[in-house]
Design an enzyme around this catalytic site. Sequence first.
Site, PDB file in Angstrom:
ATOM      1  CD  GLU A  78      -1.623  -5.438  -1.497  1.00  0.00           C
ATOM      2  OE1 GLU A  78      -2.288  -5.456  -2.554  1.00  0.00           O
ATOM      3  OE2 GLU A  78      -1.616  -4.482  -0.711  1.00  0.00           O
ATOM      4  CG  HIS A  97       3.693  -4.166  -2.151  1.00  0.00           C
ATOM      5  ND1 HIS A  97       3.752  -2.793  -2.271  1.00  0.00           N
ATOM      6  CD2 HIS A  97       2.814  -4.411  -1.151  1.00  0.00           C
ATOM      7  CE1 HIS A  97       2.941  -2.250  -1.382  1.00  0.00           C
ATOM      8  NE2 HIS A  97       2.369  -3.206  -0.682  1.00  0.00           N
ATOM      9  CG  HIS A  99       4.377  -1.218   3.226  1.00  0.00           C
ATOM     10  ND1 HIS A  99       3.453  -1.622   4.143  1.00  0.00           N
ATOM     11  CD2 HIS A  99       3.882  -1.620   2.025  1.00  0.00           C
ATOM     12  CE1 HIS A  99       2.449  -2.263   3.542  1.00  0.00           C
ATOM     13  NE2 HIS A  99       2.695  -2.273   2.254  1.00  0.00           N
ATOM     14  CG  HIS A 160      -0.059   0.577  -0.444  1.00  0.00           C
ATOM     15  ND1 HIS A 160      -0.987  -0.207  -1.074  1.00  0.00           N
ATOM     16  CD2 HIS A 160       0.645  -0.263   0.358  1.00  0.00           C
ATOM     17  CE1 HIS A 160      -0.874  -1.452  -0.668  1.00  0.00           C
ATOM     18  NE2 HIS A 160       0.117  -1.505   0.197  1.00  0.00           N
TER      19      HIS A 160
HETATM   20  P1  13P Z   1       0.228  -9.491   3.248  1.00  0.00           P
HETATM   21  O1  13P Z   1       0.705  -9.825   4.652  1.00  0.00           O
HETATM   22  O2  13P Z   1      -1.084 -10.147   2.941  1.00  0.00           O
HETATM   23  O3  13P Z   1       1.294  -9.789   2.217  1.00  0.00           O
HETATM   24  O4  13P Z   1      -0.095  -7.953   3.136  1.00  0.00           O
HETATM   25  C1  13P Z   1       0.757  -6.982   3.583  1.00  0.00           C
HETATM   26  C2  13P Z   1       0.755  -5.770   2.722  1.00  0.00           C
HETATM   27  O5  13P Z   1       1.799  -5.330   2.359  1.00  0.00           O
HETATM   28  C3  13P Z   1      -0.433  -5.076   2.291  1.00  0.00           C
HETATM   29  O6  13P Z   1      -0.074  -4.052   1.425  1.00  0.00           O
END
Ligand code: 13P
Length: 216
Positions: A78, A97, A99, A160
């Site tokens: 990302e 970022h 989830h 996402h």
């Molecule tokens: P990475 O492990 O490359 O940081 O990706 C995880 C992710 O959150 C994709 O949205």
Amino acid sequence: MSDYLELRNQVHAYAVKMYQAGMVTGSAGNVSARVPDEADRYVITPTSISYQELKPEEVVVVDGEGDLVVGENAPSFEYPIHIAIYRARPDAGAIFHTHSVYSSILAVLRKPIPPIIEELVPYAGGEVAVAEYAQSGSDALAENAVKALFGKSAVLLANHGNLCLGKNLRKAFNLCALVERAARIYVEALKLGQVHLLPEEVVQAEKEMYEVVKDL
Ligand code: 13P
């Protein structure tokens, strides 16, 4: 050449905090920080290493193209969204970022978080919008996020998760926690009845507070 160890340690500590707060599972989500006083140098978590196992030395430093400057691991895939935001937003010193579940529920519904609780607007800058969908890791996602973030510090990424920026790691992390809490309140409140928004004049006053608070 500096190995940026102190900032890499801090990014590592906050990435573990993000994991322990339940905002991500495994290696999902990513954290970065701008290297102060150096153009286009960013500390960022590596791709695909579980936060349970991540070591501080595996956190890397990239340039404005996402190429490695320090470290051996590939950066988070990302990295385009992180770098695009640092370039568009001089006020961003750190980016998370995540989830987080309730933010992701609203991101799937493509439903913004309106100004429903007092503390959201002074820290996020207003309604938390949903950036138009684009695939993970793409330049298009980076562009959509920069657009949806305009004048604010938090955004939902369609289908996402969420993304928050701050002057430093502490502020960006706290904002992600606040956004997730607001998302949870909104999702639960929607099940129970009519959701009332804050009065418009309060939202305007709180937006003015945001302009001051973000630089503190
Ligand atoms: P990475 O492990 O490359 O940081 O990706 C995880 C992710 O959150 C994709 O949205």
